[in-house]
Scaffold this motif. Sequence first.
Motif, PDB file in Angstrom:
ATOM      1  N   ARG A  24       0.833  -1.205   0.000  1.00 20.26           N
ATOM      2  CA  ARG A  24       0.000   0.000   0.000  1.00 20.26           C
ATOM      3  C   ARG A  24       0.869   1.256   0.000  1.00 20.26           C
ATOM      4  N   ARG A  25       2.039   1.123   0.605  1.00 20.90           N
ATOM      5  CA  ARG A  25       2.954   2.256   0.702  1.00 20.90           C
ATOM      6  C   ARG A  25       3.770   2.439  -0.574  1.00 20.90           C
ATOM      7  N   ASP A  30       3.011   2.064  -8.795  1.00 23.36           N
ATOM      8  CA  ASP A  30       2.556   3.299  -8.153  1.00 23.36           C
ATOM      9  C   ASP A  30       2.058   4.344  -9.161  1.00 23.36           C
ATOM     10  N   PRO A  35       0.073   5.279  -4.403  1.00 27.68           N
ATOM     11  CA  PRO A  35       0.256   4.710  -3.065  1.00 27.68           C
ATOM     12  C   PRO A  35      -0.386   5.568  -1.987  1.00 27.68           C
ATOM     13  N   THR A  36      -0.658   4.944  -0.862  1.00 29.29           N
ATOM     14  CA  THR A  36      -1.161   5.654   0.309  1.00 29.29           C
ATOM     15  C   THR A  36      -0.351   5.206   1.516  1.00 29.29           C
ATOM     16  N   SER A  37      -0.286   6.048   2.516  1.00 24.30           N
ATOM     17  CA  SER A  37       0.438   5.688   3.735  1.00 24.30           C
ATOM     18  C   SER A  37      -0.514   4.935   4.652  1.00 24.30           C
ATOM     19  N   PRO A  38      -0.270   3.647   4.910  1.00 27.12           N
ATOM     20  CA  PRO A  38      -1.229   2.857   5.687  1.00 27.12           C
ATOM     21  C   PRO A  38      -1.228   3.228   7.167  1.00 27.12           C
ATOM     22  N   THR A  39      -2.393   3.124   7.763  1.00 30.17           N
ATOM     23  CA  THR A  39      -2.507   3.252   9.217  1.00 30.17           C
ATOM     24  C   THR A  39      -2.371   1.862   9.826  1.00 30.17           C
TER      25      THR A  39
END
Length: 428
Positions: A24-25, A30, A35-39
């Motif tokens: 995801r990161r 990409d 991409p997204t910064s995962p929690t």
Amino acid sequence: GTCVNVGCVPSKIMIRAAHIAQLRRSSPFDAGIPPTSPTILRDKLLAQQQARVDELRHAKYESILEGQPAIATLHGTARFQDARTLAVTLHDGSSRQVSFDRCLIATGASPSIPPIAGLKGTPYWTSTEALEADTIPPRLAVIGSSVVALELAQAYSRLGSQVTLVARNTLLSRDDPAIGEALTAALREEGLTVLTHAQVSAAAYADGCFALSTNQGEIRAERLLVATGRAPNTAALDLHAAGVQCDAHGAIVVDEHLRTNVPHIYAAGDCTDQPQFVYVAAAGGTRAAVNMTGGEATLDLSAMPAVVFTDPQVATVGLTEAQAQRQGIQTDSRTLSLDNVPRALANFDTRGFIKLVAEAGSGRLLGVQAVAAEAGELIQTAALAIRNRMTVQQLADQLFPYLTMVEGLKLAAQTFTKDVTQLSCCAG
């Protein structure tokens, strides 16, 4: 049961979750999938992990024992009184003697802690605590350079820790040197700090932070994982009372039938001098049981596959070049970079290689070493080829499904007689 409780099962669940977080990161796609910064909710991941561990422990162990009326289970600590008798201290404090005609010792192993000044008494982690932790530390120092250290170091990095890996030698130093080099590069590319040939001389803990003194400077981290190997659980068994011999590391010495030097006493798994893998333990226990009831089963480890679940994975079977040459075998080897493997190209991930070690002259396959995404999924094919004494030409002549990583074995075998860069994608 190290594997189901505090080993393979929880670690692979954690590693898989970390792999998803990493994708995801960052991924090779990409540009088309931003991409997204995962929690990371570690407490929820841990609950999911532990639920599966509990489920497997009950389904595969506890319920099986409960359903076998011929098996009596005692919960306690055992030690040998002599070669025919055990003294068991039960958990309720009472004692009991158990006499036996045959005995199987399968007590496993525990983390081995190096004698680092100041380490004792600090809240360092072993792999057990690392797998059970419900938070991700901002900084994690890892002492170790083998399987457990590498797998957990990468997993914690992908879940959000700033990780420093301290290796006394090179990574996976017992394997082909190219493996350690490739893995070191991959981990550093992900942002881990990898210190090789690093010695930790002292450790201190104060105000929630560890300070490690090394020959490459001081390392500071909120948590410290010590993953420097595992020692057999034999010290408390009073094996000398039964006359059972151990090696210098406390491991019980067994033959290919899993017998100790005392003919009616057997041992299997991590408490022995055999490789510490769950499938070796399982196979050893099965064969010991056969032999304890009159059979003559043997355990052949000459084609034993092994996998390190980093990303890329490391998978090996058989002999390295150095091992073969120490046995007086002349070798002929080829290394295939993954930019020659169509599956790797389609994945846009060509990190790693596949290396085939063959006997010079005959071409008989002796060993395979691979660093690749999902390398563990191709190594059993190599193990079967070695077990059946196939040559690299016979391997090259097999039909392999196109666009699979295992096809890399065929391509590597073809390099002994062909320039694979001049072949079409699925050339037979």
